[in-house]
Write a protein that holds these residues in place. Structure first.
Motif, PDB file in Angstrom:
ATOM      1  N   ASN A  71       0.872  -1.166   0.000  1.00 35.41           N
ATOM      2  CA  ASN A  71       0.000   0.000   0.000  1.00 35.41           C
ATOM      3  C   ASN A  71       0.911   1.218   0.000  1.00 35.41           C
ATOM      4  OD1 ASN A  71      -1.758   2.035   0.442  1.00 35.41           O
ATOM      5  ND2 ASN A  71      -2.837   1.066   2.140  1.00 35.41           N
ATOM      6  N   PHE A  72       1.072   1.843  -1.164  1.00 32.37           N
ATOM      7  CA  PHE A  72       2.030   2.951  -1.265  1.00 32.37           C
ATOM      8  C   PHE A  72       1.362   4.309  -1.134  1.00 32.37           C
ATOM      9  CE2 PHE A  72       0.793   1.536  -5.462  1.00 32.37           C
ATOM     10  CZ  PHE A  72       0.362   2.696  -6.054  1.00 32.37           C
ATOM     11  N   THR A  73       0.055   4.304  -0.852  1.00 37.53           N
ATOM     12  CA  THR A  73      -0.633   5.571  -0.632  1.00 37.53           C
ATOM     13  C   THR A  73      -0.799   5.744   0.872  1.00 37.53           C
ATOM     14  OG1 THR A  73      -2.651   4.350  -0.957  1.00 37.53           O
ATOM     15  CG2 THR A  73      -1.911   5.670  -2.798  1.00 37.53           C
ATOM     16  N   THR A  74      -0.646   6.966   1.347  1.00 41.13           N
ATOM     17  CA  THR A  74      -0.717   7.160   2.790  1.00 41.13           C
ATOM     18  C   THR A  74      -2.154   7.370   3.237  1.00 41.13           C
ATOM     19  OG1 THR A  74      -0.177   9.444   2.315  1.00 41.13           O
ATOM     20  CG2 THR A  74       1.596   8.073   3.161  1.00 41.13           C
ATOM     21  N   THR A  75      -2.978   7.874   2.341  1.00 37.49           N
ATOM     22  CA  THR A  75      -4.380   8.042   2.696  1.00 37.49           C
ATOM     23  C   THR A  75      -5.198   7.187   1.750  1.00 37.49           C
ATOM     24  OG1 THR A  75      -4.387   9.974   1.268  1.00 37.49           O
ATOM     25  CG2 THR A  75      -4.259  10.383   3.631  1.00 37.49           C
ATOM     26  N   VAL A  76      -6.121   6.476   2.294  1.00 41.76           N
ATOM     27  CA  VAL A  76      -6.952   5.604   1.469  1.00 41.76           C
ATOM     28  C   VAL A  76      -8.392   6.074   1.566  1.00 41.76           C
ATOM     29  CG1 VAL A  76      -7.697   3.246   1.048  1.00 41.76           C
ATOM     30  CG2 VAL A  76      -5.379   3.694   1.831  1.00 41.76           C
ATOM     31  N   PRO A  77      -8.860   6.828   0.553  1.00 37.10           N
ATOM     32  CA  PRO A  77     -10.226   7.320   0.632  1.00 37.10           C
ATOM     33  C   PRO A  77     -11.209   6.160   0.764  1.00 37.10           C
ATOM     34  CG  PRO A  77      -9.086   8.230  -1.284  1.00 37.10           C
ATOM     35  CD  PRO A  77      -8.204   7.181  -0.697  1.00 37.10           C
ATOM     36  N   GLY A  78     -12.115   6.307   1.686  1.00 36.48           N
ATOM     37  CA  GLY A  78     -13.170   5.310   1.828  1.00 36.48           C
ATOM     38  C   GLY A  78     -12.704   3.996   2.415  1.00 36.48           C
ATOM     39  N   GLY A  79     -11.454   3.944   2.871  1.00 38.92           N
ATOM     40  CA  GLY A  79     -10.949   2.676   3.403  1.00 38.92           C
ATOM     41  C   GLY A  79     -11.468   2.428   4.813  1.00 38.92           C
ATOM     42  N   ASP A  80     -11.671   1.189   5.182  1.00 39.22           N
ATOM     43  CA  ASP A  80     -11.951   0.857   6.572  1.00 39.22           C
ATOM     44  C   ASP A  80     -10.874  -0.127   7.009  1.00 39.22           C
ATOM     45  OD1 ASP A  80     -12.749  -1.729   5.679  1.00 39.22           O
ATOM     46  OD2 ASP A  80     -14.705  -0.887   5.181  1.00 39.22           O
ATOM     47  N   ALA A  81     -10.878  -0.454   8.311  1.00 45.23           N
ATOM     48  CA  ALA A  81      -9.767  -1.259   8.845  1.00 45.23           C
ATOM     49  C   ALA A  81      -9.601  -2.563   8.083  1.00 45.23           C
ATOM     50  CB  ALA A  81     -10.006  -1.524  10.314  1.00 45.23           C
ATOM     51  N   GLU A  82     -10.712  -3.180   7.742  1.00 44.89           N
ATOM     52  CA  GLU A  82     -10.640  -4.499   7.125  1.00 44.89           C
ATOM     53  C   GLU A  82     -10.107  -4.459   5.693  1.00 44.89           C
ATOM     54  OE1 GLU A  82     -14.218  -7.087   6.647  1.00 44.89           O
ATOM     55  OE2 GLU A  82     -13.551  -7.674   8.646  1.00 44.89           O
ATOM     56  N   THR A  83     -10.421  -3.385   5.011  1.00 46.94           N
ATOM     57  CA  THR A  83     -10.029  -3.309   3.595  1.00 46.94           C
ATOM     58  C   THR A  83      -9.168  -2.067   3.352  1.00 46.94           C
ATOM     59  OG1 THR A  83     -12.074  -2.165   3.069  1.00 46.94           O
ATOM     60  CG2 THR A  83     -12.075  -4.554   2.789  1.00 46.94           C
ATOM     61  N   ARG A  84      -8.288  -1.763   4.331  1.00 50.28           N
ATOM     62  CA  ARG A  84      -7.511  -0.519   4.214  1.00 50.28           C
ATOM     63  C   ARG A  84      -6.522  -0.561   3.051  1.00 50.28           C
ATOM     64  NH1 ARG A  84      -2.644  -1.640   6.636  1.00 50.28           N
ATOM     65  NH2 ARG A  84      -2.804  -3.615   7.734  1.00 50.28           N
ATOM     66  N   ASP A  85      -6.208  -1.745   2.519  1.00 49.49           N
ATOM     67  CA  ASP A  85      -5.301  -1.804   1.377  1.00 49.49           C
ATOM     68  C   ASP A  85      -6.043  -1.739   0.044  1.00 49.49           C
ATOM     69  OD1 ASP A  85      -3.123  -1.931   3.042  1.00 49.49           O
ATOM     70  OD2 ASP A  85      -3.107  -4.126   3.112  1.00 49.49           O
TER      71      ASP A  85
END
Ligand SMILES: [Fe+2]
Length: 282
Positions: A71-85
């Motif tokens: 995961n090379f992005t530091t912010t993940v729009p719309g991400g939650d803990a389970e699918t943060r990648d």
């Protein structure tokens, strides 16, 4: 249970790039199938799996079957803990507060060129909501484009180094002062021609390519622009018209990609995962 990889059916799109892969969606996570898919990726650079309709969890499992997840992005729009990648690519302001990075993907680029990690090996992208007009993703082979250069041109590129930066990547859609200071300064030097361990050579170009080390900006950018135009010729390019549920993988070390512009309010949503690079560009 072993899966018979002969049950994977491959339709060639163009000799230089692209294949459509038909496979039982439940078999995509099997190690033997994943291995076969990586072989197909090496051969065809961009693979499309029509309407396999993977969930986020399945897409992560498929990504993990292909290689190490990154995961090379530091912010993940719309991400939650389970699918943060899982990176949600959308221009919907409720989900993505940084539209300039999505707008920047309307221009040819490779993922992760400005980050000081090995360039991600492959990107996995699934279509959750297609745009009614536009929104195609185009891929062009930087290996086929390099191979088709004349020997004189190849010699001229030998040993050149290119600096990739975030400022250059979004130059058409954002001013440097609009970027967070951390991103404004992000840049990474790469070889212009990457000789892979496999022996293949690819061009490290695209919009993030800012200048050539040791050349004037004008001369370096003119060279980068010429190489870009050469690489994006139709014979080296495949354009994918998305249907909901389609999944594509491309070799991010051997291809550039871009998106055809679409209506920002149409709700187009894509989910991306990434496979870590396995070798430094040299
Ligand atoms: Fe991208």
């Amino acid at each position: 249970m072993d899966y018979n990889v002969e049950a994977v059916k491959v339709e060639l799109i163009k000799p230089a790039i692209g294949a459509i892969v038909h496979v039982d969606r439940n078999a995509m996570f099997e190690p033997a199938v994943a291995h076969h898919i990586m072989d197909l990726l090496e051969k065809h650079t961009a693979l499309v799996f029509p309407q396999v309709n993977l969930t986020d969890k399945e897409q992560l499992a498929f990504t993990d079957a292909l290689g190490a997840r990154v995961n090379f992005t530091t912010t993940v729009p719309g991400g939650d803990a389970e699918t943060r990648d899982v990176y949600k690519i959308t221009l919907d302001k409720k989900t993505n507060p940084e539209p300039e990075y999505v707008l920047g993907t309307f221009f040819w680029h490779l993922d992760g060129a400005t980050v000081p990690i090995p360039i991600p090996k492959a990107s996995v992208l699934s279509c959750r909501k297609a745009a009614p007009k536009g929104g195609q993703t185009q891929f062009c082979s930087t290996v086929a484009a390099y191979e088709a250069l004349s020997e004189t041109e190849k010699k001229e590129l030998d040993g050149l180094r290119v600096v990739h930066s975030v400022v250059a990547a979004v130059r058409e859609v954002a001013k440097p002062e609009d970027l967070e200071p951390r991103k404004r300064g992000a840049s990474h030097e790469q070889p212009l021609v990457w000789t892979h361990k496999s022996g293949r050579k690819s061009l490290l170009i695209g919009y993030s390519a800012d200048y050539i080390v040791g050349m004037s900006k004008a001369e370096g950018r003119a060279l980068l622009a010429r190489l870009q135009e050469w690489t994006a010729q139709p014979c080296f390019t495949y354009s994918h018209d998305w249907k909901e549920g389609d999944l594509a993988i491309w070799d991010n070390t051997c291809a550039l990609h871009r998106v055809i512009p679409y209506d920002p309010d149409c709700g187009r949503t894509m989910h991306r995962t990434s496979i870590a690079g396995v070798e430094e560009a040299r």
